[in-house]
Design a protein around this motif. Structure first.
Motif, PDB file in Angstrom:
ATOM      1  N   UNK A   1      37.873  50.725  78.580  1.00 34.34           N
ATOM      2  CA  UNK A   1      38.745  50.298  77.476  1.00 34.34           C
ATOM      3  C   UNK A   1      38.257  50.775  76.115  1.00 34.34           C
ATOM      4  N   UNK A   2      36.958  51.102  76.003  1.00 32.35           N
ATOM      5  CA  UNK A   2      36.462  51.631  74.735  1.00 32.35           C
ATOM      6  C   UNK A   2      37.024  53.015  74.450  1.00 32.35           C
ATOM      7  N   UNK A   3      37.474  53.734  75.486  1.00 30.98           N
ATOM      8  CA  UNK A   3      38.112  55.039  75.301  1.00 30.98           C
ATOM      9  C   UNK A   3      39.611  54.876  75.075  1.00 30.98           C
ATOM     10  N   UNK A   4      40.274  54.161  75.980  1.00 32.04           N
ATOM     11  CA  UNK A   4      41.732  54.017  75.865  1.00 32.04           C
ATOM     12  C   UNK A   4      42.124  53.243  74.617  1.00 32.04           C
ATOM     13  N   UNK A   5      41.294  52.285  74.200  1.00 31.69           N
ATOM     14  CA  UNK A   5      41.590  51.525  72.987  1.00 31.69           C
ATOM     15  C   UNK A   5      41.568  52.387  71.737  1.00 31.69           C
ATOM     16  N   UNK A   6      40.980  53.589  71.864  1.00 34.53           N
ATOM     17  CA  UNK A   6      40.911  54.499  70.721  1.00 34.53           C
ATOM     18  C   UNK A   6      41.903  55.662  70.826  1.00 34.53           C
ATOM     19  N   UNK A   7      42.051  56.259  72.017  1.00 32.57           N
ATOM     20  CA  UNK A   7      42.792  57.516  72.100  1.00 32.57           C
ATOM     21  C   UNK A   7      44.105  57.433  72.869  1.00 32.57           C
ATOM     22  N   UNK A   8      44.374  56.338  73.554  1.00 34.19           N
ATOM     23  CA  UNK A   8      45.614  56.244  74.318  1.00 34.19           C
ATOM     24  C   UNK A   8      46.817  56.124  73.372  1.00 34.19           C
ATOM     25  N   UNK A   9      47.918  56.827  73.651  1.00 28.53           N
ATOM     26  CA  UNK A   9      49.115  56.700  72.811  1.00 28.53           C
ATOM     27  C   UNK A   9      49.882  55.400  73.034  1.00 28.53           C
TER      28      UNK A   9
ATOM     29  N   UNK B   1      40.611  78.815  53.911  1.00 29.92           N
ATOM     30  CA  UNK B   1      41.485  79.691  54.675  1.00 29.92           C
ATOM     31  C   UNK B   1      42.906  79.136  54.747  1.00 29.92           C
ATOM     32  N   UNK B   2      43.847  80.073  54.837  1.00 26.86           N
ATOM     33  CA  UNK B   2      45.238  79.713  55.082  1.00 26.86           C
ATOM     34  C   UNK B   2      45.406  79.606  56.601  1.00 26.86           C
ATOM     35  N   UNK B   3      45.775  78.431  57.072  1.00 29.30           N
ATOM     36  CA  UNK B   3      45.757  78.131  58.508  1.00 29.30           C
ATOM     37  C   UNK B   3      47.175  77.953  59.037  1.00 29.30           C
ATOM     38  N   UNK B   4      47.427  78.525  60.215  1.00 30.53           N
ATOM     39  CA  UNK B   4      48.645  78.227  60.965  1.00 30.53           C
ATOM     40  C   UNK B   4      48.238  77.616  62.297  1.00 30.53           C
ATOM     41  N   UNK B   5      48.797  76.464  62.607  1.00 30.99           N
ATOM     42  CA  UNK B   5      48.602  75.817  63.901  1.00 30.99           C
ATOM     43  C   UNK B   5      49.890  75.983  64.692  1.00 30.99           C
ATOM     44  N   UNK B   6      49.780  76.599  65.860  1.00 31.25           N
ATOM     45  CA  UNK B   6      50.964  76.828  66.695  1.00 31.25           C
ATOM     46  C   UNK B   6      50.992  75.769  67.794  1.00 31.25           C
ATOM     47  N   UNK B   7      51.945  74.847  67.700  1.00 29.96           N
ATOM     48  CA  UNK B   7      52.069  73.786  68.695  1.00 29.96           C
ATOM     49  C   UNK B   7      51.924  72.413  68.075  1.00 29.96           C
ATOM     50  N   UNK B   8      52.641  71.463  68.653  1.00 33.61           N
ATOM     51  CA  UNK B   8      52.559  70.083  68.187  1.00 33.61           C
ATOM     52  C   UNK B   8      51.668  69.266  69.091  1.00 33.61           C
ATOM     53  N   UNK B   9      52.038  68.035  69.334  1.00 33.48           N
ATOM     54  CA  UNK B   9      51.251  67.178  70.210  1.00 33.48           C
ATOM     55  C   UNK B   9      49.926  66.771  69.596  1.00 33.48           C
ATOM     56  N   UNK B  10      49.126  66.071  70.394  1.00 31.40           N
ATOM     57  CA  UNK B  10      47.838  65.579  69.920  1.00 31.40           C
ATOM     58  C   UNK B  10      46.903  66.701  69.519  1.00 31.40           C
ATOM     59  N   UNK B  11      46.849  67.767  70.330  1.00 32.40           N
ATOM     60  CA  UNK B  11      45.917  68.856  70.047  1.00 32.40           C
ATOM     61  C   UNK B  11      46.258  69.559  68.741  1.00 32.40           C
ATOM     62  N   UNK B  12      47.538  69.839  68.521  1.00 34.01           N
ATOM     63  CA  UNK B  12      47.952  70.457  67.270  1.00 34.01           C
ATOM     64  C   UNK B  12      47.615  69.586  66.077  1.00 34.01           C
ATOM     65  N   UNK B  13      47.871  68.296  66.190  1.00 32.58           N
ATOM     66  CA  UNK B  13      47.549  67.372  65.109  1.00 32.58           C
ATOM     67  C   UNK B  13      46.046  67.321  64.853  1.00 32.58           C
ATOM     68  N   UNK B  14      45.247  67.338  65.930  1.00 37.29           N
ATOM     69  CA  UNK B  14      43.793  67.332  65.768  1.00 37.29           C
ATOM     70  C   UNK B  14      43.311  68.584  65.041  1.00 37.29           C
ATOM     71  N   UNK B  15      43.961  69.724  65.301  1.00 33.99           N
ATOM     72  CA  UNK B  15      43.610  70.949  64.586  1.00 33.99           C
ATOM     73  C   UNK B  15      43.931  70.827  63.097  1.00 33.99           C
TER      74      UNK B  15
END
Length: 495
Positions: free
Chosen positions: A99-107, A293-307
Motif C-alpha cells: 500500500x505504500x506504493x499504490x497509495x502514492x502512484x495508483x491512479x 533546452x527547448x523540449x518536445x515530449x511526444x505522448x501523453x499518459x503518466x510517462x509523458x507527464x513525468x517527462x
C-alpha cells in the motif's frame, strides 16, 4: 457503517500539494498529508454501500474501474473513522502487499467506482490508504514476520518490479525460499527507475525491501538473466522460475530524421535522472539534461507527464507535449457513465508546473511530429509538426487519426523525449527460456493462467498482460504465487 450520513455532512478533503514554483526546486514528494483527525473524518464519508464497486476491479468499456486487488475498502474506511488504525492496517494487508506504493502512484480506479461519485464527489480512498500504511510504520504496526517453517522448495523470480516483489512476498510467507534477480543496480524495477522521485521517493521502496530481506527473501542485483547469467542455470538450480520482467521495450517514432542527436526514449531520460539523483544528487552529470533546452515530449499518459515534470525541474526553457488524440471532455460524456473510468480531461502535476512556469498548458492535442530536422553535424534543431483529424476507414469502419493537408509547421527544439508507451517482453529473455509469445510480444499462457509453454516457468505482470497499472502488476504477482505454490505443493492456501 460508522457514520451513515457522513457523505452528506463532510466534504471531500485531499492532502495538500506544495505550490508548483516551490516544489520544482527539488525532486521530493510534494503532498502534505492531512492530520490524523481530519483523515478519520474522510473515512466517515464512505457509505459502506451494498454493492461496493470501489473494490470490484473489473474492466468496463476498455478501462478498469474498482480496485484490481479487491482491497476491502469499506471495511478499512470504517475502521479509520472509528480510530482503529491497527485493524485497518491488518485488513489492508489482506489484499495489498504494498500500500505504500499504490497509495502514492495508483491512479485510483477505486475512486472511479465509488458510489459517492455517481452524484457528487467520491471518497478520498487513495489518501485514506496512504494514511493507513504510514500510520502503521509510524506506530510500529509493521513488523518483520519470517515464516516459521520452510518447505524446502526454491523459487527464482526474474525482475523486481511490483509483480515480482508481490510474488516474492507471497511465496516467502508460504515458506518457500525465494531469490529475486534484478538486472539494475537497485531493487524496484519500474518503481525504482520508471517512476520519478516526486511521485515515489526511493527510501519508501528500500524500507519495504529491507523488511522482505529480514523475512528471508534474497535479492541479487546487477544480474541480467539471458546475458550475463544463463537461464539454464536458473532452471537447474530452482524448482520453479517466475518471469516478471515488465514491458520494457519502448514504442518508437518512425518519422524521417529520427537518427538525429537529441532524441531519446522517455524511459532512458527518466531512469538516468533518477540514477544520477540517487548517486550524486545530479552532481555527476550522468543524465540526459533538459537544462536551457527547448523540449518536445511526444505522448501523453503518466510517462509523458513525468517527462514534463522532470524537464521543468532540470530547467528547460520551453516544453511542448504532443498528443495524437483529441482533448477529452471536461465532464463525463453520455456514453461514459458511472461506474466506468471517467474519460475526462485532467491536468497532472507536470502539466500544472509547466503551465505555472511558461504561462500555458504544454499539451498540443491532435498533433504529431512529421519530420525531425538536424544541422550538418546531425544534431536536432527543429521538428516539423502536423495537425491530425479523426477519420473513418471505409473498408474496416475503424476510426484513425490522419494528417490534415497543409497543416505543417516547424518549431525549434533541442531535446525530444518519446513517451509513446511500451511493447511486451524483451526477446532476449523469452528466447533464453524458449517460451512462446504472441503478436504483441506478450508471453503466451492459458486464459487467466500463468504457466508458460515451458515446464516450471511462469510469468506475471506487464510481460504477461502488456503495459498496465502497478496495481494490476501486484494482482498478477499474487495470482502467479498461488499458481506456483499449487504447482509445487499440490494445493495452496495463499489468498
Amino acid at each position: 457503517m460508522g457514520k451513515p450520513t457522513g457523505f452528506l455532512e463532510f466534504d471531500r478533503e485531499n492532502s495538500k500539494a506544495i505550490k508548483p514554483r516551490k516544489r520544482i526546486k527539488d525532486f521530493n514528494e510534494f503532498h502534505i498529508p492531512l492530520s490524523k483527525e481530519r483523515q478519520e473524518t474522510q473515512g466517515a464519508r464512505c457509505m459502506e454501500c451494498g454493492v461496493p464497486f470501489c473494490q470490484s476491479g473489473i474492466v468496463l468499456n476498455g478501462a478498469t474501474t474498482g480496485c484490481p486487488i479487491n482491497n476491502l475498502i469499506p471495511e478499512w474506511n470504517d475502521l479509520i473513522f472509528n480510530g482503529n488504525w491497527e485493524q485497518a492496517y491488518n485488513r489492508l494487508l489482506k489484499t495489498n502487499n504494498f500500500p505504500e506504493f499504490t497509495g502514492r502512484v495508483c491512479p485510483a480506479p477505486c475512486e472511479a467506482g465509488c458510489t459517492c461519485g455517481l452524484n457528487g464527489i467520491s471518497v478520498s480512498i487513495k489518501d485514506n490508504e496512504m494514511a493507513i500504511i504510514e500510520e502503521a510504520y509510524l506506530n510500529g504496526f509493521v513488523k518483520v514476520a519470517a515464516p516459521k517453517v520452510r518447505t524446502g522448495k526454491k523459487i527464482a523470480i526474474v525482475g523486481s518490479g511490483p509483480s515480482g516483489l508481490a510474488a516474492a512476498d507471497q511465496l516467502n510467507k508460504r515458506g518457500h525460499q525465494v531469490t529475486v534477480y534484478e538486472r539494475e543496480d537497485r531493487i524496484g524495477g519500474l518503481l525504482m527507475y520508471g517512476i520519478p522521485n516526486m511521485k515515489l521517493e526511493k527510501h519508501v521502496i528500500d524500507r519495504k525491501v529491507d523488511i522482505m530481506k529480514a523475512e528471508g527473501v534474497e535479492f541479487v542485483t546487477n544480474t541480467n538473466i539471458g546475458t550475463n547469467y544463463k537461464a539454464s542455470k536458473l532452471m537447474r538450480e530452482y524448482d520453479s522460475v517466475i518471469l516478471a520482467c515488465g514491458a520494457s521495450t519502448p514504442r518508437d517514432i518512425k518519422s524521417p530524421g529520427r537518427e538525429a542527436k537529441g532524441i531519446y526514449f522517455a524511459v532512458d531520460f527518466l531512469k538516468a535522472t533518477t540514477k544520477s539523483l540517487l548517486n550524486s544528487n545530479l552532481e555527476d552529470g550522468e543524465y540526459i539534461s533538459a537544462k536551457d533546452k527547448k523540449v518536445i515530449v511526444i505522448g501523453g499518459g503518466d510517462t509523458g507527464n513525468d517527462c514534463v515534470g522532470t524537464s521543468v525541474r532540470h530547467g528547460a526553457t520551453s516544453i511542448i507535449q504532443l498528443e495524437m488524440m483529441p482533448k477529452p471532455p471536461d465532464e463525463r460524456a453520455q456514453n461514459n457513465p458511472w461506474p466506468e473510468w471517467p474519460k475526462v480531461s485532467k491536468t497532472d502535476y507536470g502539466q500544472e508546473e509547466a503551465k505555472e512556469i511558461f504561462g500555458e498548458d504544454p499539451r498540443s492535442y491532435e498533433t504529431t511530429v512529421k519530420e525531425f530536422i538536424s544541422d550538418e553535424a546531425g544534431t536536432l534543431i527543429k521538428a516539423k509538426i502536423v495537425k491530425l483529424t479523426s477519420k473513418r476507414d471505409e473498408e474496416s469502419g475503424r476510426m484513425s487519426m490522419v494528417e490534415i493537408p497543409g497543416s505543417e509547421y516547424e518549431v525549434e527544439v533541442d531535446l525530444v523525449l518519446i513517451a509513446a508507451g511500451f511493447l511486451g517482453s524483451e526477446s532476449y529473455v523469452t528466447k533464453a527460456f524458449n517460451i512462446e509469445v504472441n503478436q504483441r510480444s506478450n508471453v503466451i499462457t492459458e486464459e487467466d493462467k500463468y504457466a508458460t509453454t515451458v515446464e516450471k516457468v511462469f510469468v506475471a505482470g506487464d510481460m504477461h498482460r502488456g503495459q498496465s497499472l502497478v496495481v494490476w502488476a501486484i494482482r498478477e504477482g499474487r495470482e502467479v504465487a498461488r499458481e506456483v505454490d499449487s504447482y509445487l505443493m499440490g494445493y495452496t492456501n495463499l489468498q
